[in-house]
Design a protein around this motif. Structure first.
Motif, PDB file in Angstrom:
ATOM      1  N   PHE A  88      32.458  -2.775   9.929  1.00  0.00           N
ATOM      2  CA  PHE A  88      31.180  -3.086  10.565  1.00  0.00           C
ATOM      3  C   PHE A  88      31.266  -2.595  12.004  1.00  0.00           C
ATOM      4  CE2 PHE A  88      28.459  -5.886  13.097  1.00  0.00           C
ATOM      5  CZ  PHE A  88      27.253  -5.749  12.430  1.00  0.00           C
ATOM      6  N   GLU A  89      30.283  -1.788  12.421  1.00  0.00           N
ATOM      7  CA  GLU A  89      30.318  -1.190  13.749  1.00  0.00           C
ATOM      8  C   GLU A  89      29.029  -1.517  14.492  1.00  0.00           C
ATOM      9  OE1 GLU A  89      30.944   3.226  15.840  1.00  0.00           O
ATOM     10  OE2 GLU A  89      30.750   3.017  13.671  1.00  0.00           O
ATOM     11  N   MET A 106      29.672 -11.522  11.710  1.00  0.00           N
ATOM     12  CA  MET A 106      29.990 -10.535  10.687  1.00  0.00           C
ATOM     13  C   MET A 106      31.499 -10.380  10.479  1.00  0.00           C
ATOM     14  SD  MET A 106      27.236  -9.498   9.288  1.00  0.00           S
ATOM     15  CE  MET A 106      26.763 -11.229   9.498  1.00  0.00           C
ATOM     16  N   LEU A 110      33.388 -10.194   6.737  1.00  0.00           N
ATOM     17  CA  LEU A 110      34.343  -9.204   6.223  1.00  0.00           C
ATOM     18  C   LEU A 110      35.408  -9.883   5.368  1.00  0.00           C
ATOM     19  CD1 LEU A 110      34.897  -6.846   9.301  1.00  0.00           C
ATOM     20  CD2 LEU A 110      33.712  -6.287   7.172  1.00  0.00           C
TER      21      LEU A 110
END
Length: 302
Positions: A88-89, A106, A110
């Motif tokens: 996730f970026e 987030m 994960l």
């Protein structure tokens, strides 16, 4: 592709009371309740080979030489760990302007993604139990079959009904009796006992009738439910994909189904020096499968 502010405009102002992340409630892990778990594969891939021990002793007359026997070599099973990962970026601007801490949340999601994948892989051993492409020691044999070949070429054995049956007291009793008649790969009596039923969510209430009723289900007679004496535990396994298939297990350490970890889930957070984007990643490697079919039974009704 990083998350940019243009995609999350509602998060940039403090006008909302709160945000709701619709991920649903996470249930406790289920696979540790039925499958053998190897927490550390020593290398990848790993291979096991089956050997059949000695046959039953034979009679001999006085002065006669001993009959010689030897272990028979069976098949092999290879476990190969598969890598799984997710990332996730988020851009630096999105991080700074996020008013509701979504991006930090987030990071926890994960971990949930990896736990879900581990459940799916463990359950695949049963979801593929009738698939002859999903193999153990013997080529062409699924986990549940009516014709498991013996290494000594003796009479084949079964761990599923010839005519597939829905979950019932009679069906479970027949498999329990079949397991008590089990013989080794050399024909020696090798009885086991089923101790656990593994059923899909759709059979939640049916399993209570079959295993929990003090009297025999599906009849008006006051006969006792003989299965109560077998003291079954029941696992309602949410990751089974077929609504009618049901399974019996002799228990962890007795059956030979495995989830094998080469790498436990790893998590990392880094910052890209070129743009200061935050990147959150998770990665793991695992393998799943069975070697011997013994200690598991199942039925696949239409």
């Amino acid at each position: 592709m990083p998350v940019l502010t243009s995609a999350y405009a509602p998060l940039l102002t403090p006008e909302l009371e709160d945000i709701f992340i619709d991920a649903g409630e996470e249930s406790p892990l289920q696979y540790p309740f039925w499958i053998n778990v190897d927490m550390g594969m020593p290398w990848n891939p790993i291979e096991s080979r089956q050997f059949a021990s000695l046959a039953s002793s034979v009679s001999m007359t006085e002065g006669e030489n001993f009959t010689r026997d030897r272990p028979l070599v069976g098949g092999t099973k290879t476990f190969t760990a598969t890598p799984y990962g997710l990332a996730f970026e988020a851009s630096l601007v999105a991080q700074e302007d996020d008013q509701y801490d979504l991006f930090n949340a987030m990071a926890g999601e994960l971990g949930r993604s990896q736990r879900d994948k581990a459940e799916v892989r463990a359950a695949s051993v049963l979801n593929n139990a009738f698939d002859t492409a999903f193999l153990g020691y013997t080529a062409g044999e699924s986990l549940c079959s009516t014709s498991h070949a013996r290494v000594d070429a003796g009479t084949a054995q079964a761990n599923k009904p010839t005519v597939e049956t829905e979950l019932s007291q009679t069906g479970v009793q027949n498999e329990q009796i079949r397991l008590r008649k089990l013989v080794s790969e050399r024909g020696l009596k090798s009885p086991m006992r089923f101790r656990q039923a593994i059923v899909p969510t759709d059979l939640l209430y049916r399993s209570r009738e079959v295993f929990g009723s003090p009297l025999k289900p599906d009849t008006a007679n006051n006969e006792i439910n003989a299965l109560v004496g077998d003291d079954f535990s029941v696992l309602i396994y949410d990751y089974l994909t077929n609504a009618k298939r049901w399974f019996l297990s002799a228990g962890k350490g007795v059956h030979d189904c495995w989830l094998r970890w080469r790498s436990q889930p790893r998590f990392a957070t880094s910052t890209d020096p070129n743009n200061l984007n935050m990147l959150m990643t998770t990665w793991m490697r695992l393998a799943e499968g069975f070697r011997s079919w013994k200690g598991i039974a199942g039925s696949n009704p239409a």
